[in-house]
Design a protein around this motif. Structure first.
Motif, PDB file in Angstrom:
ATOM      1  N   ASP A 102     -10.556  16.936   9.148  1.00 52.10           N
ATOM      2  CA  ASP A 102     -10.979  17.258   7.711  1.00 52.10           C
ATOM      3  C   ASP A 102     -11.208  16.134   6.883  1.00 52.10           C
ATOM      4  O   ASP A 102     -10.391  15.476   6.778  1.00 52.10           O
ATOM      5  CB  ASP A 102     -10.013  18.289   7.182  1.00 52.10           C
ATOM      6  N   ARG A 103     -12.430  16.296   6.316  1.00 50.10           N
ATOM      7  CA  ARG A 103     -12.828  15.134   5.054  1.00 50.10           C
ATOM      8  C   ARG A 103     -11.998  15.366   3.971  1.00 50.10           C
ATOM      9  O   ARG A 103     -12.059  16.372   3.230  1.00 50.10           O
ATOM     10  CB  ARG A 103     -14.288  14.980   5.073  1.00 50.10           C
ATOM     11  N   ILE A 104     -10.902  14.543   3.675  1.00 52.63           N
ATOM     12  CA  ILE A 104      -9.967  14.418   2.446  1.00 52.63           C
ATOM     13  C   ILE A 104     -10.108  13.302   1.968  1.00 52.63           C
ATOM     14  O   ILE A 104      -9.561  12.269   2.323  1.00 52.63           O
ATOM     15  CB  ILE A 104      -8.683  15.069   2.811  1.00 52.63           C
ATOM     16  N   SER A 105     -10.735  13.457   0.886  1.00 49.68           N
ATOM     17  CA  SER A 105     -10.933  12.025  -0.130  1.00 49.68           C
ATOM     18  C   SER A 105      -9.602  11.771  -0.865  1.00 49.68           C
ATOM     19  O   SER A 105      -9.011  12.977  -1.275  1.00 49.68           O
ATOM     20  CB  SER A 105     -12.064  12.375  -1.349  1.00 49.68           C
ATOM     21  N   GLU A 106      -9.329  10.404  -0.726  1.00 52.78           N
ATOM     22  CA  GLU A 106      -8.011  10.161  -1.431  1.00 52.78           C
ATOM     23  C   GLU A 106      -8.467   9.101  -2.568  1.00 52.78           C
ATOM     24  O   GLU A 106      -9.180   8.230  -2.264  1.00 52.78           O
ATOM     25  CB  GLU A 106      -7.094   9.538  -0.282  1.00 52.78           C
ATOM     26  N   ASN A 107      -7.588   9.160  -3.466  1.00 52.23           N
ATOM     27  CA  ASN A 107      -7.729   8.160  -4.698  1.00 52.23           C
ATOM     28  C   ASN A 107      -6.261   7.837  -4.943  1.00 52.23           C
ATOM     29  O   ASN A 107      -5.683   8.586  -6.044  1.00 52.23           O
ATOM     30  CB  ASN A 107      -8.677   8.619  -5.701  1.00 52.23           C
ATOM     31  N   LEU A 108      -5.500   6.974  -4.247  1.00 49.06           N
ATOM     32  CA  LEU A 108      -4.135   6.876  -4.353  1.00 49.06           C
ATOM     33  C   LEU A 108      -3.579   5.768  -5.285  1.00 49.06           C
ATOM     34  O   LEU A 108      -4.433   4.702  -5.707  1.00 49.06           O
ATOM     35  CB  LEU A 108      -3.465   6.691  -3.076  1.00 49.06           C
ATOM     36  N   SER A 109      -2.586   5.806  -6.243  1.00 49.12           N
ATOM     37  CA  SER A 109      -1.967   4.973  -6.870  1.00 49.12           C
ATOM     38  C   SER A 109      -1.223   3.884  -6.160  1.00 49.12           C
ATOM     39  O   SER A 109      -0.457   4.539  -4.930  1.00 49.12           O
ATOM     40  CB  SER A 109      -1.122   5.464  -7.988  1.00 49.12           C
ATOM     41  N   LEU A 110      -1.078   2.747  -6.525  1.00 48.66           N
ATOM     42  CA  LEU A 110       0.013   1.930  -6.019  1.00 48.66           C
ATOM     43  C   LEU A 110       1.617   2.150  -6.311  1.00 48.66           C
ATOM     44  O   LEU A 110       1.652   2.984  -7.147  1.00 48.66           O
ATOM     45  CB  LEU A 110      -0.432   0.284  -6.310  1.00 48.66           C
ATOM     46  N   GLY A 111       2.384   2.019  -5.584  1.00 47.12           N
ATOM     47  CA  GLY A 111       3.888   2.208  -5.914  1.00 47.12           C
ATOM     48  C   GLY A 111       4.302   1.400  -7.112  1.00 47.12           C
ATOM     49  O   GLY A 111       3.546   0.625  -7.667  1.00 47.12           O
ATOM     50  N   MET A 112       5.361   1.765  -7.509  1.00 47.17           N
ATOM     51  CA  MET A 112       5.993   1.293  -8.569  1.00 47.17           C
ATOM     52  C   MET A 112       6.110  -0.095  -8.510  1.00 47.17           C
ATOM     53  O   MET A 112       5.998  -0.770  -9.528  1.00 47.17           O
ATOM     54  CB  MET A 112       7.427   2.094  -8.996  1.00 47.17           C
ATOM     55  N   ASP A 113       6.277  -0.744  -7.424  1.00 49.13           N
ATOM     56  CA  ASP A 113       6.476  -1.982  -7.168  1.00 49.13           C
ATOM     57  C   ASP A 113       5.066  -2.905  -7.124  1.00 49.13           C
ATOM     58  O   ASP A 113       4.882  -3.967  -6.611  1.00 49.13           O
ATOM     59  CB  ASP A 113       7.338  -2.569  -6.061  1.00 49.13           C
ATOM     60  N   GLY A 114       3.717  -2.135  -7.058  1.00 47.75           N
ATOM     61  CA  GLY A 114       2.675  -2.658  -6.840  1.00 47.75           C
ATOM     62  C   GLY A 114       2.230  -2.702  -5.480  1.00 47.75           C
ATOM     63  O   GLY A 114       1.213  -3.308  -5.318  1.00 47.75           O
ATOM     64  N   ARG A 115       2.939  -1.923  -4.525  1.00 47.57           N
ATOM     65  CA  ARG A 115       2.621  -2.414  -3.230  1.00 47.57           C
ATOM     66  C   ARG A 115       1.811  -1.069  -2.678  1.00 47.57           C
ATOM     67  O   ARG A 115       2.086  -0.117  -2.903  1.00 47.57           O
ATOM     68  CB  ARG A 115       3.916  -2.687  -2.531  1.00 47.57           C
ATOM     69  N   SER A 116       0.861  -1.402  -1.801  1.00 45.81           N
ATOM     70  CA  SER A 116       0.039  -0.456  -0.917  1.00 45.81           C
ATOM     71  C   SER A 116       1.258   0.257   0.063  1.00 45.81           C
ATOM     72  O   SER A 116       2.366  -0.375   0.340  1.00 45.81           O
ATOM     73  CB  SER A 116      -0.713  -1.125  -0.233  1.00 45.81           C
ATOM     74  N   ARG A 117       1.019   1.656   0.167  1.00 47.20           N
ATOM     75  CA  ARG A 117       1.920   2.417   1.177  1.00 47.20           C
ATOM     76  C   ARG A 117       1.753   2.000   2.383  1.00 47.20           C
ATOM     77  O   ARG A 117       2.496   2.081   3.398  1.00 47.20           O
ATOM     78  CB  ARG A 117       1.495   3.916   0.947  1.00 47.20           C
ATOM     79  N   LEU A 118       0.763   1.100   2.777  1.00 48.00           N
ATOM     80  CA  LEU A 118       0.486   0.565   4.338  1.00 48.00           C
ATOM     81  C   LEU A 118       0.915  -1.005   4.213  1.00 48.00           C
ATOM     82  O   LEU A 118       0.911  -1.220   5.355  1.00 48.00           O
ATOM     83  CB  LEU A 118      -1.113   0.535   4.527  1.00 48.00           C
ATOM     84  N   TYR A 119       1.607  -1.456   3.206  1.00 55.06           N
ATOM     85  CA  TYR A 119       2.077  -2.742   3.212  1.00 55.06           C
ATOM     86  C   TYR A 119       3.300  -2.964   2.247  1.00 55.06           C
ATOM     87  O   TYR A 119       3.317  -3.670   1.386  1.00 55.06           O
ATOM     88  CB  TYR A 119       0.840  -3.935   2.587  1.00 55.06           C
ATOM     89  N   PRO A 120       4.354  -2.230   2.670  1.00 60.33           N
ATOM     90  CA  PRO A 120       5.625  -2.183   2.181  1.00 60.33           C
ATOM     91  C   PRO A 120       6.398  -3.361   2.079  1.00 60.33           C
ATOM     92  O   PRO A 120       5.862  -4.486   2.962  1.00 60.33           O
ATOM     93  CB  PRO A 120       6.513  -1.038   2.933  1.00 60.33           C
ATOM     94  N   GLY A 159      -5.064   1.935  -5.302  1.00 61.26           N
ATOM     95  CA  GLY A 159      -4.823   1.058  -6.373  1.00 61.26           C
ATOM     96  C   GLY A 159      -6.196   0.590  -7.092  1.00 61.26           C
ATOM     97  O   GLY A 159      -6.239  -0.392  -7.521  1.00 61.26           O
ATOM     98  N   ILE A 160      -7.168   1.807  -7.381  1.00 63.89           N
ATOM     99  CA  ILE A 160      -8.438   1.494  -7.787  1.00 63.89           C
ATOM    100  C   ILE A 160      -8.195   1.220  -9.329  1.00 63.89           C
ATOM    101  O   ILE A 160      -7.706   2.061 -10.123  1.00 63.89           O
ATOM    102  CB  ILE A 160      -9.462   2.485  -7.609  1.00 63.89           C
ATOM    103  N   GLY A 161      -8.735   0.125  -9.774  1.00 67.05           N
ATOM    104  CA  GLY A 161      -8.354  -0.477 -11.176  1.00 67.05           C
ATOM    105  C   GLY A 161      -6.865  -1.095 -11.358  1.00 67.05           C
ATOM    106  O   GLY A 161      -6.699  -1.373 -12.538  1.00 67.05           O
ATOM    107  N   GLU A 162      -6.185  -0.989 -10.426  1.00 64.36           N
ATOM    108  CA  GLU A 162      -4.675  -1.531 -10.645  1.00 64.36           C
ATOM    109  C   GLU A 162      -4.801  -3.028  -9.765  1.00 64.36           C
ATOM    110  O   GLU A 162      -3.519  -3.368  -9.563  1.00 64.36           O
ATOM    111  CB  GLU A 162      -3.794  -0.579  -9.903  1.00 64.36           C
ATOM    112  N   GLY A 163      -5.648  -3.730  -9.542  1.00 69.05           N
ATOM    113  CA  GLY A 163      -5.728  -5.082  -8.859  1.00 69.05           C
ATOM    114  C   GLY A 163      -4.943  -5.993  -9.525  1.00 69.05           C
ATOM    115  O   GLY A 163      -4.273  -6.796  -9.043  1.00 69.05           O
ATOM    116  N   ASP A 164      -4.656  -5.970 -10.813  1.00 66.96           N
ATOM    117  CA  ASP A 164      -3.717  -6.852 -11.410  1.00 66.96           C
ATOM    118  C   ASP A 164      -2.439  -6.941 -10.956  1.00 66.96           C
ATOM    119  O   ASP A 164      -1.578  -7.895 -11.074  1.00 66.96           O
ATOM    120  CB  ASP A 164      -4.062  -6.809 -12.813  1.00 66.96           C
TER     121      ASP A 164
END
Length: 639
Positions: A38-56, A544-549
């Motif tokens: 199923d095509r599900i679009s995701e726009n996810l936020s970074l974690g509280m520590d600024g990390r990606s869920r794919l790079y803990p 993390g769109i817009g959260e790069g800093d």
């Protein structure tokens, strides 16, 4: 002096597979295709520590989230896999091209090609050396019968100037169609005749290959791993129609070097993980090659073409004899072919006197079938011809695990571009693109698992979308990439055609856009492509769109490199279960789940070999078929 014993602890969990009534084995047929998701679009936020869920924080190679998504280990990109700094060029024993017996003219008034080429050839005859071009301008032009001005045909030769904007290499020939100013290498990887086949399909990234025969292979040998574009391969991608003219062709996939050979268990350990599943269906062949050209450098000079004075710079003028587009077609500043462990640094283009605003005729730097080449602090600008047929590309990846960093592209057709199956594992890091006519892109033929890390776009963007474009209806560009990562992209300004969007991503399987920042931060992953059969489900992950800093780490490549290089002596060279290689084995992977064949009652035996010669391996075998084993690697480190 006390001794410190670093440790790496691996967990190894066993489970017994399930059985289906009347079914003993499942094989992929030629008609198999990617299961519908199923095509599900995701726009996810970074974690509280600024990390990606794919790079803990405790990430390891092979880590996957609950949906099976993962990031490749891109730390192998660049000169000698990033494990060694670029060499410092010797100041003594240089071959000065302005001195006897060469006497190259540094004024730019007389052709210096023959003198400089003679110095290069003499360096080759000596087994290597530094060919030095003092401050000045050196005119170089292809001689009769040659499609290059200067050629470095062998290893350990460095062409060095006095610095950017001090030493100038100037091509004064207006008709450079299909010619290079500087070429490194000449020809393809040379196979020795020794080869073997894969004996089991490999799905996850791995350095450990199960092969039919290891005879004739040895540590440090170079390899080309190739595949055939079978009907099943094309159907899997949904490209059975659009790539039908490519059916049955044998294509290079990976360029690798051997770090381990196990003749008893018939395995070969590679220096770099694979980047795409390799299936027996596709006739995977591992071929030994002669050593490629290595340790070649270009550094510390500026380079340019004279502009073509004719008219005709239209999109298709490369076909029209007598036009500037025809004569500039496929003209390259630097063409690097079938070369490994080499570098280009501190080079820029310049505007020669008499040119309008142009620096080059068409192309900049091409990395063609290369392995572990670094391009650092390079600026390519203002090609004259930016028409079709691949013109106006300033940097092009067509090889494995190359690194372009701290570099700039200005005024291109495409600033940076990727092409062909062999363009994988490459990293574009901390670089800048300004005002190309078309976007930085993944151009054609599934260039898999590449990383764009901290690219700044100013009037540009990154495009990784299916392309129904090509030379015929059966040879389209098609599905362009899979498992590629766009990390922390800065949008000073989006491309004028994209209205605030700086990344568009429609990859086969999974693709990842993680972190954007700047004035324009838009991302588009909600794309159903131009080729209906092409399988690009699900929508790519946007996080993390817009959260790069606040993205941590700011550079994925730098962080992965730091982790691997610091701990590589604690890695494993091989990991076997009952003598068979574990799936997805990587040097520093710390967690494995292994499913035993249905009906297994005997507890399997785990065996492992350390990567480092002086490391020690201790194995705690699992207790039972659903048990967990532990492998501890220790390495003596004097402190």
């Amino acid at each position: 002096m006390r001794r410190k014993w670093p440790l790496l602890l691996l967990a190894f969990t066993l489970t017994v597979g399930l059985s289906l009534p009347g079914v003993h084995e499942v094989r992929a047929s030629e008609g198999d295709s990617q299961p519908s998701i199923d095509r599900i679009s995701e726009n996810l936020s970074l974690g509280m520590d600024g990390r990606s869920r794919l790079y803990p924080n405790d990430w390891y190679p092979g880590f996957k989230d609950e949906q099976g998504r993962f990031l490749h280990d891109f730390s192998y990109a660049g000169y000698r896999r990033g494990e060694t700094e670029l060499p410092k060029t010797a100041k003594n024993n240089r071959i000065d091209v302005t001195k006897s017996p060469y006497f190259a003219d540094p004024s730019g008034n007389r052709d210096a090609t023959q003198a400089i080429q003679k110095a290069i050839d003499d360096a080759v005859a000596l087994g290597g050396g530094v060919v030095y071009l003092p401050k000045g301008t050196y005119q170089v032009n292809p001689r009769d019968g040659k499609d290059y001005s200067l050629n470095i045909p062998a290893s350990r030769v460095v062409l060095k100037g006095d610095g950017m904007n001090k030493t100038h290499i100037y091509n004064a020939q207006q008709n450079m169609k299909n010619k290079d100013i500087i070429r490194i290498g000449n020809g393809d990887w040379k196979k020795t005749g020794i080869s073997t086949k894969l004996r089991k399909s490999v799905t996850d990234p791995t350095v450990l290959l199960p092969v039919e025969d290891t005879s004739g292979f040895a540590v440090n040998d170079y390899l080309v791993i190739s595949f055939e574009t079978t009907p099943g391969f094309l159907r899997e991608l949904g490209m059975q129609n659009k790539w039908s003219s490519r059916l049955g062709k044998v294509k290079p996939l990976f360029y690798r070097q051997i770090v381990g050979v196990d003749s008893e268990n018939k395995t070969i350990t590679l220096d770099i993980p694979t980047r795409y599943p390799m299936k027996l269906r596709d006739d995977i062949t591992i071929s030994q090659t002669a050593d490629p050209i290595v340790e070649v450098g270009l550094e510390d000079f500026s380079i340019a073409n004279i502009q073509n004075a004719k008219s005709g710079l239209g999109e298709d003028d490369f076909k029209v004899v007598g036009t500037a587009g025809y004569e500039a077609d496929n003209a390259k500043a630097v063409n690097v072919i079938a070369v490994a462990n080499s570098w280009i640094r501190n080079i820029n283009t310049y505007k020669p006197t008499g040119n309008a605003n142009y620096h080059l005729l068409s192309k900049g730097i091409i990395l063609d079938r290369t392995k572990n080449v670094t391009v650092d602090h390079v600026t390519m600008q203002y090609p004259q011809y930016r028409g079709a047929n691949g013109n106006g590309y300033l940097y092009q990846f067509i090889g494995n695990d190359n690194l372009i960093k701290n570099s700039k592209a200005i005024g291109a057709r495409h600033s940076f571009t990727y092409a062909n199956f062999s363009a994988n594992g490459n990293v574009l890091q901390s670089s800048y693109s300004e005002k190309p006519s078309l976007l930085t892109d993944f151009h054609m033929y599934l260039s898999m698992a590449n990383l764009i890390d901290n690219l700044v776009v100013n009037g540009d963007g990154i495009s990784a979308i299916t392309r129904d474009y090509g030379s015929s209806q059966t040879n389209r560009h098609g599905v362009v990439t899979t498992e590629s990562v766009f990390w922390n992209t800065t949008g000073q300004a989006a491309h004028p055609s994209k209205s605030g969007v700086i990344v568009e991503s429609e990859q086969f399987g999974n693709g990842y856009v993680i972190g954007t920042k700047g004035k324009d931060i838009g991302v588009n992953v909600n794309i159903v492509g131009s080729i209906p059969d092409a399988n690009t489900q699900p929508f790519d992950m946007a996080e993390g769109i817009g959260e790069g800093d606040r993205l941590s780490p700011q550079s994925l490549y730098q962080d992965q490199s730091k982790k691997r290089i610091k701990d590589i002596h604690l890695g494993l060279q091989s990991l076997l279960v009952n003598g068979e290689p574990i799936g997805g084995m990587q040097f520093l992977r710390t967690d494995y789940d292994h499913t035993l064949p249905y009906g297994t009652t005997e507890t399997p035996i785990i065996s492992a070999k350390a990567y480092a010669k002086d490391a020690k391996v201790k194995i705690k075998q699992p207790q039972g078929t659903n048990g967990t084993g532990e492998i501890t690697v220790s390495y003596r480190d004097h402190t």
